[in-house]
Design a protein around this motif. Structure first.
Motif, PDB file in Angstrom:
ATOM      1  N   PRO A   2       0.669  -1.247   0.081  1.00 26.72           N
ATOM      2  CA  PRO A   2      -0.146  -0.046   0.046  1.00 26.72           C
ATOM      3  C   PRO A   2       0.943   1.301  -0.015  1.00 26.72           C
ATOM      4  CG  PRO A   2      -0.857  -1.618   1.579  1.00 26.72           C
ATOM      5  CD  PRO A   2       0.453  -2.135   1.150  1.00 26.72           C
ATOM      6  N   LYS A   3       2.070   1.293   0.681  1.00 25.81           N
ATOM      7  CA  LYS A   3       2.925   2.277   0.569  1.00 25.81           C
ATOM      8  C   LYS A   3       3.773   2.529  -0.736  1.00 25.81           C
ATOM      9  CE  LYS A   3       3.859   2.880   5.629  1.00 25.81           C
ATOM     10  NZ  LYS A   3       4.724   3.312   6.620  1.00 25.81           N
ATOM     11  N   SER A   4       3.754   1.566  -1.768  1.00 24.12           N
ATOM     12  CA  SER A   4       4.284   1.640  -2.912  1.00 24.12           C
ATOM     13  C   SER A   4       3.568   2.265  -3.812  1.00 24.12           C
ATOM     14  CB  SER A   4       4.581   0.306  -3.484  1.00 24.12           C
ATOM     15  OG  SER A   4       5.484  -0.636  -2.595  1.00 24.12           O
ATOM     16  N   ARG A   5       4.337   3.019  -4.794  1.00 24.75           N
ATOM     17  CA  ARG A   5       3.685   3.572  -5.901  1.00 24.75           C
ATOM     18  C   ARG A   5       3.146   2.587  -6.928  1.00 24.75           C
ATOM     19  NH1 ARG A   5       6.248   9.191  -7.563  1.00 24.75           N
ATOM     20  NH2 ARG A   5       7.191   9.809  -5.682  1.00 24.75           N
ATOM     21  N   SER A   6       2.109   2.958  -7.714  1.00 22.98           N
ATOM     22  CA  SER A   6       1.494   1.930  -8.537  1.00 22.98           C
ATOM     23  C   SER A   6       2.444   1.957  -9.800  1.00 22.98           C
ATOM     24  CB  SER A   6       0.147   2.420  -8.830  1.00 22.98           C
ATOM     25  OG  SER A   6      -0.038   3.459  -9.761  1.00 22.98           O
ATOM     26  N   ALA A   7       2.160   0.926 -10.667  1.00 22.32           N
ATOM     27  CA  ALA A   7       2.845   0.873 -11.791  1.00 22.32           C
ATOM     28  C   ALA A   7       2.632   2.259 -12.676  1.00 22.32           C
ATOM     29  CB  ALA A   7       2.732  -0.430 -12.686  1.00 22.32           C
ATOM     30  N   ALA A   8       1.545   2.728 -12.650  1.00 25.67           N
ATOM     31  CA  ALA A   8       1.075   3.698 -13.453  1.00 25.67           C
ATOM     32  C   ALA A   8       1.618   5.073 -12.779  1.00 25.67           C
ATOM     33  CB  ALA A   8      -0.477   3.957 -13.477  1.00 25.67           C
ATOM     34  N   GLU A   9       1.813   5.146 -11.549  1.00 32.37           N
ATOM     35  CA  GLU A   9       2.529   6.226 -10.932  1.00 32.37           C
ATOM     36  C   GLU A   9       3.840   6.440 -11.123  1.00 32.37           C
ATOM     37  OE1 GLU A   9      -0.577   6.765  -7.022  1.00 32.37           O
ATOM     38  OE2 GLU A   9       0.985   5.318  -7.040  1.00 32.37           O
ATOM     39  N   LEU A  10       4.670   5.078 -11.198  1.00 31.23           N
ATOM     40  CA  LEU A  10       6.118   5.291 -11.725  1.00 31.23           C
ATOM     41  C   LEU A  10       6.121   5.668 -12.869  1.00 31.23           C
ATOM     42  CD1 LEU A  10       7.192   2.125  -9.521  1.00 31.23           C
ATOM     43  CD2 LEU A  10       7.859   4.529  -9.299  1.00 31.23           C
ATOM     44  N   VAL A  11       5.246   5.070 -13.969  1.00 29.86           N
ATOM     45  CA  VAL A  11       5.657   5.521 -15.272  1.00 29.86           C
ATOM     46  C   VAL A  11       5.550   6.973 -15.708  1.00 29.86           C
ATOM     47  CG1 VAL A  11       4.628   5.035 -17.652  1.00 29.86           C
ATOM     48  CG2 VAL A  11       5.025   3.286 -16.208  1.00 29.86           C
ATOM     49  N   CYS A  12       4.371   7.455 -15.128  1.00 23.93           N
ATOM     50  CA  CYS A  12       4.195   8.829 -15.130  1.00 23.93           C
ATOM     51  C   CYS A  12       5.292   9.617 -14.514  1.00 23.93           C
ATOM     52  CB  CYS A  12       2.824   9.155 -14.434  1.00 23.93           C
ATOM     53  SG  CYS A  12       2.166  10.844 -14.551  1.00 23.93           S
ATOM     54  N   LEU A  13       5.743   9.136 -13.552  1.00 20.33           N
ATOM     55  CA  LEU A  13       6.710   9.995 -12.778  1.00 20.33           C
ATOM     56  C   LEU A  13       8.220  10.024 -13.440  1.00 20.33           C
ATOM     57  CD1 LEU A  13       8.126   9.652  -9.239  1.00 20.33           C
ATOM     58  CD2 LEU A  13       9.678   8.969 -10.897  1.00 20.33           C
ATOM     59  N   LEU A  14       8.373   8.810 -14.526  1.00 19.70           N
ATOM     60  CA  LEU A  14       9.462   8.745 -15.228  1.00 19.70           C
ATOM     61  C   LEU A  14       9.531   9.801 -16.427  1.00 19.70           C
ATOM     62  CD1 LEU A  14      10.378   4.825 -15.111  1.00 19.70           C
ATOM     63  CD2 LEU A  14      11.690   6.907 -14.300  1.00 19.70           C
ATOM     64  N   ALA A  15       8.239   9.839 -16.969  1.00 21.17           N
ATOM     65  CA  ALA A  15       7.760  10.730 -18.106  1.00 21.17           C
ATOM     66  C   ALA A  15       8.082  12.145 -17.681  1.00 21.17           C
ATOM     67  CB  ALA A  15       6.451  10.386 -18.523  1.00 21.17           C
ATOM     68  N   HIS A  16       7.382  12.317 -16.308  1.00 16.18           N
ATOM     69  CA  HIS A  16       7.364  13.711 -15.964  1.00 16.18           C
ATOM     70  C   HIS A  16       8.831  14.238 -15.645  1.00 16.18           C
ATOM     71  CE1 HIS A  16       5.518  17.311 -14.293  1.00 16.18           C
ATOM     72  NE2 HIS A  16       6.197  17.194 -12.897  1.00 16.18           N
ATOM     73  N   SER A  17       9.664  13.359 -14.993  1.00 13.71           N
ATOM     74  CA  SER A  17      11.024  13.646 -14.811  1.00 13.71           C
ATOM     75  C   SER A  17      11.869  14.172 -16.069  1.00 13.71           C
ATOM     76  CB  SER A  17      11.821  12.235 -13.987  1.00 13.71           C
ATOM     77  OG  SER A  17      13.116  12.606 -13.873  1.00 13.71           O
ATOM     78  N   GLU A  18      11.624  13.404 -17.233  1.00 10.43           N
ATOM     79  CA  GLU A  18      12.419  13.980 -18.285  1.00 10.43           C
ATOM     80  C   GLU A  18      11.697  15.450 -18.809  1.00 10.43           C
ATOM     81  OE1 GLU A  18      14.016  11.561 -20.868  1.00 10.43           O
ATOM     82  OE2 GLU A  18      14.074  10.367 -19.197  1.00 10.43           O
ATOM     83  N   LYS A  19      10.288  15.675 -18.597  1.00 11.27           N
ATOM     84  CA  LYS A  19       9.980  17.063 -18.846  1.00 11.27           C
ATOM     85  C   LYS A  19      10.516  17.761 -17.903  1.00 11.27           C
ATOM     86  CE  LYS A  19       5.661  19.658 -18.854  1.00 11.27           C
ATOM     87  NZ  LYS A  19       6.274  20.745 -18.112  1.00 11.27           N
ATOM     88  N   VAL A  20      10.598  17.905 -16.455  1.00 13.96           N
ATOM     89  CA  VAL A  20      11.339  18.717 -15.799  1.00 13.96           C
ATOM     90  C   VAL A  20      12.659  19.077 -15.707  1.00 13.96           C
ATOM     91  CG1 VAL A  20       9.210  18.601 -13.915  1.00 13.96           C
ATOM     92  CG2 VAL A  20      11.252  17.335 -13.648  1.00 13.96           C
ATOM     93  N   CYS A  21      13.316  18.033 -16.461  1.00 10.10           N
ATOM     94  CA  CYS A  21      14.613  18.455 -16.997  1.00 10.10           C
ATOM     95  C   CYS A  21      14.838  19.348 -17.798  1.00 10.10           C
ATOM     96  CB  CYS A  21      15.503  16.913 -16.968  1.00 10.10           C
ATOM     97  SG  CYS A  21      15.792  15.880 -15.806  1.00 10.10           S
ATOM     98  N   CYS A  22      13.845  19.353 -18.872  1.00 11.44           N
ATOM     99  CA  CYS A  22      13.923  20.238 -19.783  1.00 11.44           C
ATOM    100  C   CYS A  22      13.520  21.707 -19.309  1.00 11.44           C
ATOM    101  CB  CYS A  22      12.517  20.083 -20.779  1.00 11.44           C
ATOM    102  SG  CYS A  22      13.044  18.899 -21.867  1.00 11.44           S
ATOM    103  N   ASP A  23      12.942  21.644 -18.343  1.00 10.54           N
ATOM    104  CA  ASP A  23      12.872  23.068 -17.520  1.00 10.54           C
ATOM    105  C   ASP A  23      14.071  23.420 -16.828  1.00 10.54           C
ATOM    106  OD1 ASP A  23      10.157  22.949 -17.994  1.00 10.54           O
ATOM    107  OD2 ASP A  23       9.403  22.210 -15.907  1.00 10.54           O
ATOM    108  N   LEU A  24      14.658  22.380 -16.476  1.00  9.73           N
ATOM    109  CA  LEU A  24      16.036  22.745 -15.642  1.00  9.73           C
ATOM    110  C   LEU A  24      17.038  23.405 -16.618  1.00  9.73           C
ATOM    111  CD1 LEU A  24      17.747  22.616 -13.060  1.00  9.73           C
ATOM    112  CD2 LEU A  24      18.450  20.479 -13.802  1.00  9.73           C
ATOM    113  N   VAL A  25      17.031  22.828 -17.704  1.00  5.88           N
ATOM    114  CA  VAL A  25      17.886  23.509 -18.758  1.00  5.88           C
ATOM    115  C   VAL A  25      17.428  24.960 -19.188  1.00  5.88           C
ATOM    116  CG1 VAL A  25      18.671  23.442 -21.077  1.00  5.88           C
ATOM    117  CG2 VAL A  25      18.503  20.981 -19.806  1.00  5.88           C
ATOM    118  N   ASP A  26      16.195  25.018 -19.561  1.00  6.29           N
ATOM    119  CA  ASP A  26      15.693  26.191 -19.907  1.00  6.29           C
ATOM    120  C   ASP A  26      15.631  27.316 -19.040  1.00  6.29           C
ATOM    121  OD1 ASP A  26      15.228  24.927 -22.167  1.00  6.29           O
ATOM    122  OD2 ASP A  26      12.936  24.820 -21.872  1.00  6.29           O
ATOM    123  N   THR A  27      15.525  26.961 -17.593  1.00  5.89           N
ATOM    124  CA  THR A  27      15.101  28.229 -16.519  1.00  5.89           C
ATOM    125  C   THR A  27      16.027  27.937 -15.300  1.00  5.89           C
ATOM    126  OG1 THR A  27      13.648  26.833 -15.146  1.00  5.89           O
ATOM    127  CG2 THR A  27      12.768  28.182 -17.244  1.00  5.89           C
TER     128      THR A  27
END
Length: 160
Positions: A36-61
């Motif tokens: 119950p304390k673990s992230r679901s598979a969907a949450e982990l996939v979403c986290l990985l995709a979002h991590s790539e997006k926020v890294c773009c923000d890091l480069v940009d801003t």
């Protein structure tokens, strides 16, 4: 080879394994979580995709302002991961040494997580993504899927 070039090389080398793991997840079982304390598979996939997006923000801003993402359909999350990977890879290839060393900040819910040279944040996020990919690879069998090759054959793949 300098640190920036090494990072980009490792970043690109890890990508195919990420895609294999994401695609190996049974789409109808993305609600799976081993505890119950673990992230679901969907949450982990979403986290990985979002991590790539926020890294773009890091480069940009120079700033990652992390907001927990919300999962969507399996195919959409894989598509977002691939799109964000391509966009980030383009940015990283254009980043010069001064940009690599530029000060960056990672903030989550108003709290500073890490700050320092962007290179340190990128390495941390790469290792974090590999960690979450490992979590997902452990989820695959209990979800009814077959674990793909990551660094070599798995128990579900034939050796080359």
């Amino acid at each position: 080879m300098n640190d920036r070039e090494l990072f980009l090389q490792k970043w690109e080398q890890e990508h195919p394994a990420f895609v294999r793991v994401l695609k190996a997840l049974p789409p109808d079982r993305l609600d799976y979580r081993p505890h119950p304390k673990s992230r679901s598979a969907a949450e982990l996939v979403c986290l990985l995709a979002h991590s790539e997006k926020v890294c773009c923000d890091l480069v940009d801003t120079g700033l990652i302002d992390w907001k927990e993402p919300r999962p969507s359909a399996h195919a959409e999350m894989i598509e977002a991961y691939e799109k964000n990977y391509r966009e980030l890879t383009d940015r990283l290839k254009k980043l010069d040494d001064a940009g690599w060393e530029r000060h960056g900040r990672f903030v989550e819910e108003g709290h500073l997580v890490i700050e320092g040279p962007q290179r340190e944040i990128f390495w941390l996020l790469l290792f974090d993504a590999i960690h979450h990919r490992g979590q997902l690879s452990v989820y695959i069998r209990p979800m009814g899927g077959r674990v793909p090759s990551i660094y070599g054959p798995s128990g579900d793949t034939n050796p080359a």
